[in-house]
Motif scaffolding. Structure first.
Motif, PDB file in Angstrom:
ATOM      1  N   VAL A   1      17.066  43.689 -18.965  1.00 41.88           N
ATOM      2  CA  VAL A   1      16.260  42.684 -18.273  1.00 41.88           C
ATOM      3  C   VAL A   1      16.275  41.376 -19.060  1.00 41.88           C
ATOM      4  O   VAL A   1      16.151  41.373 -20.284  1.00 41.88           O
ATOM      5  CB  VAL A   1      14.800  43.168 -18.126  1.00 41.88           C
ATOM      6  CG1 VAL A   1      13.977  42.150 -17.354  1.00 41.88           C
ATOM      7  CG2 VAL A   1      14.761  44.514 -17.444  1.00 41.88           C
ATOM      8  N   TRP A   2      16.456  40.274 -18.352  1.00 45.99           N
ATOM      9  CA  TRP A   2      16.355  38.959 -18.986  1.00 45.99           C
ATOM     10  C   TRP A   2      15.472  38.128 -18.074  1.00 45.99           C
ATOM     11  O   TRP A   2      15.931  37.572 -17.086  1.00 45.99           O
ATOM     12  CB  TRP A   2      17.733  38.332 -19.160  1.00 45.99           C
ATOM     13  CG  TRP A   2      17.702  37.013 -19.869  1.00 45.99           C
ATOM     14  CD1 TRP A   2      17.671  35.773 -19.300  1.00 45.99           C
ATOM     15  CD2 TRP A   2      17.697  36.790 -21.284  1.00 45.99           C
ATOM     16  NE1 TRP A   2      17.638  34.799 -20.265  1.00 45.99           N
ATOM     17  CE2 TRP A   2      17.657  35.383 -21.492  1.00 45.99           C
ATOM     18  CE3 TRP A   2      17.706  37.633 -22.399  1.00 45.99           C
ATOM     19  CZ2 TRP A   2      17.640  34.813 -22.773  1.00 45.99           C
ATOM     20  CZ3 TRP A   2      17.690  37.060 -23.665  1.00 45.99           C
ATOM     21  CH2 TRP A   2      17.669  35.677 -23.852  1.00 45.99           C
ATOM     22  N   ASP A   3      14.175  38.117 -18.385  1.00 43.21           N
ATOM     23  CA  ASP A   3      13.233  37.440 -17.508  1.00 43.21           C
ATOM     24  C   ASP A   3      12.384  36.446 -18.293  1.00 43.21           C
ATOM     25  O   ASP A   3      11.398  36.818 -18.930  1.00 43.21           O
ATOM     26  CB  ASP A   3      12.345  38.484 -16.806  1.00 43.21           C
ATOM     27  CG  ASP A   3      11.528  37.847 -15.690  1.00 43.21           C
ATOM     28  OD1 ASP A   3      11.326  36.624 -15.729  1.00 43.21           O
ATOM     29  OD2 ASP A   3      11.100  38.586 -14.777  1.00 43.21           O
ATOM     30  N   PRO A   4      12.763  35.161 -18.272  1.00 44.61           N
ATOM     31  CA  PRO A   4      12.010  34.162 -19.037  1.00 44.61           C
ATOM     32  C   PRO A   4      10.580  33.975 -18.533  1.00 44.61           C
ATOM     33  O   PRO A   4       9.737  33.488 -19.267  1.00 44.61           O
ATOM     34  CB  PRO A   4      12.809  32.872 -18.827  1.00 44.61           C
ATOM     35  CG  PRO A   4      14.164  33.311 -18.399  1.00 44.61           C
ATOM     36  CD  PRO A   4      13.947  34.577 -17.642  1.00 44.61           C
ATOM     37  N   VAL A   5      10.294  34.370 -17.286  1.00 44.18           N
ATOM     38  CA  VAL A   5       8.944  34.178 -16.763  1.00 44.18           C
ATOM     39  C   VAL A   5       7.987  35.178 -17.396  1.00 44.18           C
ATOM     40  O   VAL A   5       6.930  34.817 -17.897  1.00 44.18           O
ATOM     41  CB  VAL A   5       8.932  34.309 -15.228  1.00 44.18           C
ATOM     42  CG1 VAL A   5       7.530  34.123 -14.697  1.00 44.18           C
ATOM     43  CG2 VAL A   5       9.861  33.282 -14.601  1.00 44.18           C
TER      44      VAL A   5
ATOM     45  N   ASP B   1      25.261  35.365 -14.209  1.00 43.85           N
ATOM     46  CA  ASP B   1      24.314  36.286 -13.622  1.00 43.85           C
ATOM     47  C   ASP B   1      24.248  37.506 -14.538  1.00 43.85           C
ATOM     48  O   ASP B   1      25.195  38.275 -14.587  1.00 43.85           O
ATOM     49  CB  ASP B   1      24.820  36.677 -12.218  1.00 43.85           C
ATOM     50  CG  ASP B   1      23.800  37.485 -11.455  1.00 43.85           C
ATOM     51  OD1 ASP B   1      22.619  37.421 -11.811  1.00 43.85           O
ATOM     52  OD2 ASP B   1      24.191  38.179 -10.498  1.00 43.85           O
TER      53      ASP B   1
END
Lengths: 341, 319
Positions: free
Chosen positions: B65-69, B252
Motif C-alpha cells: 500500500v502507498w497511500d499518502p492520505v 501506478d
C-alpha cells in the motif's frame, strides 16, 4: 576601430550592470515554493524590480512541500504553496505565517473519445464514478443522460492522473472529496493519493500526452496548460446546477462566490464554491509570509510588494492565463498586510 | 613486485621519497573521501528516514500500500518495478550490446568501427529526459498499437503478456532503459575485446579455428571481466534511472505479473513525490525508499562481485 568601440561599450555595460547589482544588493528577498504560480511570480518580481531597483526577489519553484519546509526551517523570507498549510504544519513554525492568496487556477477534465465531436458535460457524480472505477464504459447511462445527442462508443474508460505529487492533484482530489462521500472515505485529498484506477503521467504534459495517445481516456490538467496548448476539455456542473466550461472569469467567480464565507486567515479551499457562474474545480495559490520579520527594512519591502501585487500586479495575471483575484478577496487581503511586522 | 621495489629503494633520492609520501597521502585522502561520502550518505538516509522506519518497521519492505492520505507506506510495488524494468533492460541490452561490440572490435573495418563508436558514445551522452520524451511520443503508441497486441496474440498464454495494454508499463520502460544502457555495454565491451592480445587470436587461428570460433571461444572469454563490468555498469544505471522511466512506466504502484501493465519504480516515486510531500512521515517514507534503493544496489553489486570471483576462478587464468 569597431573592436575598440565594442570593448568600450561592453565595459560601460559591465559597469552599469555592476552598479545596478550593488544597488539591488540593498534588499534581496528569498522565497521558495509552488511551481504552478512560478511564471506569474517571476513576472511580478521582474516588474517590481524595474519599479524599485533596490528590491530583488529570488524565487525558487521547488514545489509546495519544499516551500513549506524551507519556511519552517527559516531559510527563506517567505514561502509559497498551492494548498493551505495544515494545523500540524502551522504548529511547527517558530513564527506564525499569514496566507496571502495571489492568483487562482482551475483544473479541467480532458478526454480523448474518437468519433465524438461534441464537448462533453460532466456532473460531480460521473466524475467521481469514473475516477473511482465505478463507471467503466463510455456508454454508461449516467454519461448519456448528461450528454443528450452524443453517441457514445462502448469503449472502456481509461483514467489518466498525475503520476507525481502536485498541487493540481490536490485541487482535483479535494473537489472529488467534497462532492463524493465515497471518494472521501476511500481515497481522500492530497498532492498524491492511492488511486483506485488509472495510469499516471508525469506532469501536465505527461497526462496530456497519455490522453492524446490513448483512445477512450480521460484525465485532468491545469486550465492554464489546456488553454496554452489549445486542448479540448469538458464542461463541469457546479453546485448551482450550471454546466460551465472553465475560463479565467468562471475561476475568479469561484473565489468571489467563496469570499462571503471566507475565514480571516484565507486558509480555505474554494472547490465546489457557490455561485451561478463559479467553476467548481478552482483554487487559490498562496504566499506564506511570516508575521514577524526581524529586519525592519525587509518587512517594509515585503509589505510594499504585497500591496503592489494586490493592486497593479493583478493586471499581469490574465495575460499569463492566471485568473486574477476578485475584488472582495483583495480588499480582505489588504487589511491583512498590516499584520506583517 | 614488492621485493624488487624494496631492493631498489635505497637507490632513490631522499626528496623523491618525501615527494612519494606526499603523493601517497594525497591519493589516500581522495580514496578515503569516497568512503566518507558513502558513510555520510548512509547516515543521512538512515537518520532522515527515522520517522518512517519507526512507524512501519520491516513491514515497509513487504507492504503493497502507498497511500499518502492515510500515511500508509510500503516499498514493495516500487522495489518490484525497479527490479523488473532493470531485468527487462539487461535481457535486451546484453545480447544487443555484446553482439555490436564483437562486430565493432573483431569484424568491422577500422574506419567503420571508429565512426560507429563515436556515434554510440554520443548516444550515451543524451540526457535521459530526452529519451523519456521520445519514448512517450513514439515508443508508447507503437507498443499500444502493435507491440502489446502482437505479444498478446503470440505469447498471450504466458502470464507475462496478459491484460489491457495502454503502451505504458514495465515492458516499455524496460525497452527504453535497454536503449539507454546499450551504449555503455558496447563501449566498455569493445574496449575489453580490443585489449585481447593479438597472439591469442593468431594462436587460435593457427590451430585451425574459424574466425567465429576464435572470437567466441578465445577472445570473448579472455575479455570476460571487462564485459561483465560493462553489464554491471549498465545495470546500475538502469536501477537508478528516473526521468525516462517515470515518463513511460505509468506511475501506478501495483504489482502485476503482466509486463504490459503499468507500474512504478523507486527512483521515479522519489523524484515525483518528494517536492510535494507535505507531511514529515511522507517525506521520511520517501527517504526510506532511497535507503531501500541503496540497499538494493549494494546487494546487486555484491552479487556481481561474487559472480566475477566465481567465474574468474573457473575460467582461464588472467595474467
Amino acid at each position: 576601430m569597431v573592436k575598440t568601440n565594442m570593448k568600450r561599450i561592453s565595459l560601460a555595460l559591465a559597469g552599469l550592470l555592476m552598479g545596478s547589482a550593488t544597488v539591488a544588493m540593498a534588499q534581496s528577498i528569498n522565497a521558495a515554493g509552488a511551481t504552478f504560480p512560478a511564471v506569474i511570480y517571476q513576472k511580478w518580481f521582474d516588474e517590481y524590480h524595474k519599479l524599485h531597483p533596490a528590491i530583488q526577489v529570488n524565487y525558487q519553484s521547488i514545489g509546495s512541500g519544499g516551500g513549506i519546509a524551507q519556511l519552517t526551517a527559516e531559510t527563506v523570507d517567505f514561502g509559497a504553496s498551492d494548498m493551505p498549510m495544515t494545523p500540524d504544519q502551522m504548529s511547527k513554525l517558530k513564527v506564525p505565517a499569514l496566507h496571502f492568496p495571489t492568483v487562482l487556477g482551475g483544473v479541467v477534465p480532458t478526454y480523448n473519445l474518437p468519433g465524438v465531436t461534441q464537448e462533453l458535460r460532466f456532473t460531480p457524480e460521473t466524475l467521481a464514478g469514473i475516477f473511482l472505477g465505478e463507471i467503466t464504459k463510455w456508454n454508461d447511462p449516467k454519461l448519456a443522460k448528461d450528454n443528450p445527442g452524443v453517441k457514445f462508443p462502448s469503449d472502456d474508460i481509461v483514467v489518466v492522473h498525475r503520476g507525481e505529487g502536485s498541487g493540481t492533484t490536490f485541487v482535483w482530489t479535494d473537489y472529488l472529496s467534497k462532492i463524493s462521500p465515497d471518494w472521501k472515505a476511500k481515497v481522500g485529498a492530497n498532492t498524491s493519493v492511492n488511486w483506485p484506477v488509472g495510469l499516471g503521467g508525469r506532469g501536465n504534459e505527461g497526462v496530456a500526452g497519455l490522453v492524446k495517445q490513448t483512445p477512450g481516456s480521460i484525465g485532468y490538467v491545469e486550465l492554464i496548460y489546456a488553454v496554452q496548448t489549445k486542448m479540448a476539455y469538458g464542461y463541469v456542473k457546479n453546485p448551482a446546477g450550471t454546466f460551465l466550461k472553465a475560463d479565467l472569469a468562471t475561476v475568479t467567480d469561484a473565489a468571489a462566490g467563496a469570499a462571503k464565507n471566507m475565514p480571516e486567515d484565507f486558509r480555505v479551499s474554494i472547490t465546489n464554491a457557490p455561485g451561478k457562474n463559479a467553476y467548481p474545480i478552482s483554487s487559490f495559490t498562496w504566499m506564506l509570509v511570516p508575521t514577524h520579520i526581524a529586519d525592519a527594512a525587509k518587512a517594509k519591502a515585503i509589505r510594499e510588494f504585497l500591496t503592489w501585487m494586490l493592486a497593479d500586479g493583478q493586471k499581469f495575471a490574465a495575460g499569463l492565463s492566471y485568473a486574477p483575484l476578485p475584488k472582495e478577496v483583495v480588499a480582505k487581503e489588504i487589511a491583512q498586510i498590516k499584520k506583517i511586522q | 613486485m614488492a621485493t624488487s621495489a624494496a631492493v631498489q629503494a635505497p637507490a632513490i633520492r631522499k626528496e623523491t621519497q618525501t615527494g612519494d609520501m606526499i603523493a601517497r597521502l594525497i591519493v589516500f585522502a581522495f580514496a578515503a573521501s569516497i568512503l566518507l561520502i558513502t558513510a555520510v550518505l548512509v547516515y543521512e538516509l538512515w537518520h532522515t528516514s527515522a520517522l518512517s522506519r519507526h512507524k512501519s518497521g520491516w513491514g515497509f519492505l513487504i507492504s503493497r500500500v502507498w497511500d499518502p492520505v492515510t500515511e500508509e507506506f510500503g516499498a514493495l510495488p516500487f522495489l518490484y518495478g525497479t527490479v523488473v524494468t532493470s531485468a527487462v533492460a539487461i535481457l535486451i541490452s546484453v545480447p544487443l550490446g555484446l553482439g555490436a561490440a564483437i562486430f565493432l572490435s573483431e569484424l568491422a573495418p577500422a574506419r567503420v568501427s571508429s565512426a560507429l563508436t563515436f556515434l554510440i558514445e554520443l548516444l550515451a551522452a543524451i540526457p535521459s529526459v530526452i529519451y523519456g520524451l521520445l519514448a512517450l511520443f513514439t515508443l508508447v503508441p507503437l507498443m499500444r498499437i502493435y507491440g502489446g497486441p502482437f505479444l498478446k496474440s503470440t505469447l498471450g498464454f504466458l502470464p507475462l503478456f496478459k491484460g489491457p495494454s495502454y503502451g505504458v508499463g514495465f515492458l516499455t520502460a524496460g525497452i527504453v532503459l535497454s536503449i539507454m544502457t546499450v551504449p555503455y555495454i558496447i563501449s566498455v565491451s569493445r574496449e575489453a575485446l580490443l585489449a585481447v592480445p593479438r597472439e591469442q587470436r593468431e594462436a587460435a587461428l593457427a590451430l585451425g579455428a574459424t574466425r567465429w570460433e576464435t572470437t567466441w571461444q578465445v577472445v570473448v572469454p579472455y575479455a570476460k571481466l571487462g564485459i561483465l563490468g560493462s553489464i554491471f555498469l549498465s545495470l546500475a544505471r538502469a536501477l537508478g534511472e528516473t526521468m525516462a522511466v517515470t515518463m513511460v512506466i505509468g506511475n501506478d504502484p501495483k504489482i502485476t505479473a503482466s509486463l504490459l501493465s503499468a507500474g512504478h519504480s523507486i527512483a521515479a516515486v522519489i523524484a515525483g513525490e518528494f517536492s510535494e510531500a507535505t507531511t514529515a512521515t511522507y517525506q521520511a517514507a520517501l527517504v526510506e525508499l532511497g535507503l531501500v534503493l541503496f540497499g538494493l544496489t549494494i546487494v546487486i553489486n555484491g552479487a556481481a562481485r561474487l559472480m566475477i570471483i566465481a567465474t574468474t576462478r573457473k575460467g582461464s587464468k588472467r595474467p
